[in-house]
Design an enzyme around this catalytic site. Structure first.
Site, mmCIF file in Angstrom:
data_model
loop_
_atom_site.group_PDB
_atom_site.id
_atom_site.type_symbol
_atom_site.label_atom_id
_atom_site.label_comp_id
_atom_site.label_asym_id
_atom_site.label_seq_id
_atom_site.Cartn_x
_atom_site.Cartn_y
_atom_site.Cartn_z
ATOM 1 N N CYS A 1 -3.270 -9.408 131.333
ATOM 2 C CA CYS A 1 -1.959 -8.966 132.200
ATOM 3 C C CYS A 1 -2.391 -7.819 133.087
ATOM 4 C CB CYS A 1 -1.138 -8.266 131.170
ATOM 5 S SG CYS A 1 -0.285 -9.675 130.141
ATOM 6 N N TYR B 1 -24.876 -8.497 132.724
ATOM 7 C CA TYR B 1 -23.525 -7.293 132.590
ATOM 8 C C TYR B 1 -22.298 -7.948 132.428
ATOM 9 C CZ TYR B 1 -27.258 -4.489 134.449
ATOM 10 O OH TYR B 1 -28.614 -3.828 134.766
#
Length: 461
Positions: free
Chosen positions: A389, A419
């Site tokens: 969201c 990463y």
């Protein structure tokens, strides 16, 4: 972005955009520099890694899933080891660390950098010899330092006067003499994102060279005589392609080394130039081969040592991204395809910023391809987005995908080994994906998928 053709700029579809948007592209082609070395498109159109179809991987392990080409990882370790045969190559564990990766890099002859107690315990639990471990970090706790000292790690890179004091006290208590390097902030503005540039003066890492703190730190360690000062360390940032920054860094660090020699009569035997070597995320990126890096770095150090009349110190480097980054791709399933008023087509996948925060955090660019089949459809410029969201939940900002991409298709994003899993989160209470290693057509789980039970297990309220 532009996994199939050279050039990668933002623009609109149609005649309003730059010329590359109107240039036909082959949406089924793979650019080898962007993918693990053993990824191919099989006869049925699906991607395969080391002979194993991604459809089989998705069926067995679900999606999203990080897929590691293990032989690719190992071959990149060997490339660096061959390029730097007399130097020490430390794999930077912060890029991605799990016990399987620790064992692989150890078997391939590399050393290992860790920067927290959690990374250290992972390394030790996987059997990494402690003398081949270096310990980084700008705020190591007493407990972390004690664990490192008691384990007998090969070196600790000190980052502050507080840390020097903590480590000195621990060494006196235990009657040991830990080996240390002083991390020097050299004032180099690396050509990279500000959040991953680590050598300019106004940041948290290391001792300032310009302000005299680096020299003061070295003198304190030498004068107290409790810790064994082995050398100096510099790291200028990440995702760097231009070695000019390393040249400036080496010049300044070796000038400090000469200052220490002149003031205390000691020539420090080691020099660590850090890592940060870039990889290809898109066709715009042109990383240097390890052999080329080695040649350039040796030339820089030799020249600066000659200028300062220093004996060339024993060198070490710290590649992380350059080893694991290209060896992994992330496999997603498409859930929604949405055309927004002819402006852009959004292809929503079942992961996003919780498994790859780099696009949102660093404005990083990635590539993508339809992975579960080939397509004869016309290419369309799409944006691959996640399920979270946030409007900034973008995985790939701009990429040509076939116009018939649909729910249930698999999409693969290369270059996600560094990463992505390390920085993954449970945002929106989404469990983190698994990591699957593939070798010789066989897949094995090396980091399992988190479950909803894992999320609830931590919620004790």
């Amino acid at each position: 972005m532009r996994a199939h053709e050279a050039g990668a700029l933002h623009g609109d579809i149609g005649n309003r955009g730059p010329a590359w948007l109107r240039t036909p592209v082959d949406v089924n082609a793979l650019v080898p520099a962007l993918w693990p070395r053993h990824v191919t498109r099989a006869a049925d159109g699906a991607l395969a890694v080391a002979g194993l179809s991604v459809r089989d991987i998705a069926d067995r392990f679900g999606t999203p899933v990080y897929v590691l080409d293990e032989d690719d990882l190992r071959s990149r370790c060997r490339d660096f080891r061959a390029a730097f045969p007399t130097e020490d190559v430390y794999y930077a564990g912060k890029a991605f660390l799990c016990r399987a990766v620790v064992r692989a890099i150890a078997e391939e002859g590399l050393f290992l950098d860790v920067c927290t107690g959690g990374e250290l315990v992972t390394a030790l639990s996987a059997g990494m010899p402690p003398e081949r471990i270096g310990f980084h970090g700008n705020n190591k706790s007493v407990a972390e330092l004690a664990r490192a000292v008691d384990a007998g790690v090969g070196r600790i890179i000190v980052d502050s006067f507080d840390e020097i004091d903590r480590l000195t006290a621990l060494a006196r208590e235990r009657g040991v003499r830990p080996r240390v390097l002083v991390r020097v902030t050299v004032g180099v503005e690396a050509h990279t994102h500000e959040f991953i540039a680590t050598a300019h003066e106004d940041q948290k890492f290391g001792f300032s060279l310009a302000g005299g703190a680096a020299a003061a730190a070295a003198f304190r360690i030498l004068d107290e005589g409790v810790l064994e000062l082995r050398g100096l360390h510099s790291h200028i940032g990440s995702q760097i392609f231009d070695t000019s920054g390393f040249e400036v860094s080496a010049r300044r660090v070796l000038a400090l080394q000469a200052q220490i020699r002149d003031a205390r009569g000691v020539e420090l035997p080691e020099l660590d130039l850090g890592g940060g070597f870039g990889i290809a995320y898109t066709t715009q990126d042109d990383p240097a081969a390890p052999a080329d890096l080695a040649k350039r770095l040796r030339k820089i150090v030799d020249a600066e040592c000659a200028a300062e009349q220093l004996v060339v110190p024993h060198l070490s480097i710290e590649p992380g991204r350059a080893i694991v980054g290209p060896a992994v791709f992330t496999l997603y399933e498409v859930g929604t395809v949405k055309d927004v008023d002819g402006i852009r087509t959004y292809v929503s996948v079942d992961g996003g910023m919780s498994d790859n925060i780099r696009t949102a955090l660093y404005d990083a660019s990635y590539s993508a391809t339809l992975a579960s089949r080939a397509s004869a459809a016309e290419p369309m410029l799409a944006r691959v987005v996640g399920k979270h969201c946030e409007s900034g939940d973008v995985v790939v900002k701009d990429e040509f995908l076939p116009a018939d991409v649909q729910p249930g298709d698999l999409v693969a994003v290369p270059g996600t080994g560094a990463y992505c899993r390390s920085m993954a989160s449970n945002y929106n209470h989404v469990p983190r994906p698994p990591v699957v290693a593939v070798r010789d057509g066989q897949a094995r789980l090396i980091v399992r998928r988190e479950t909803e039970d894992d999320l609830l297990a931590l919620d004790v309220g």
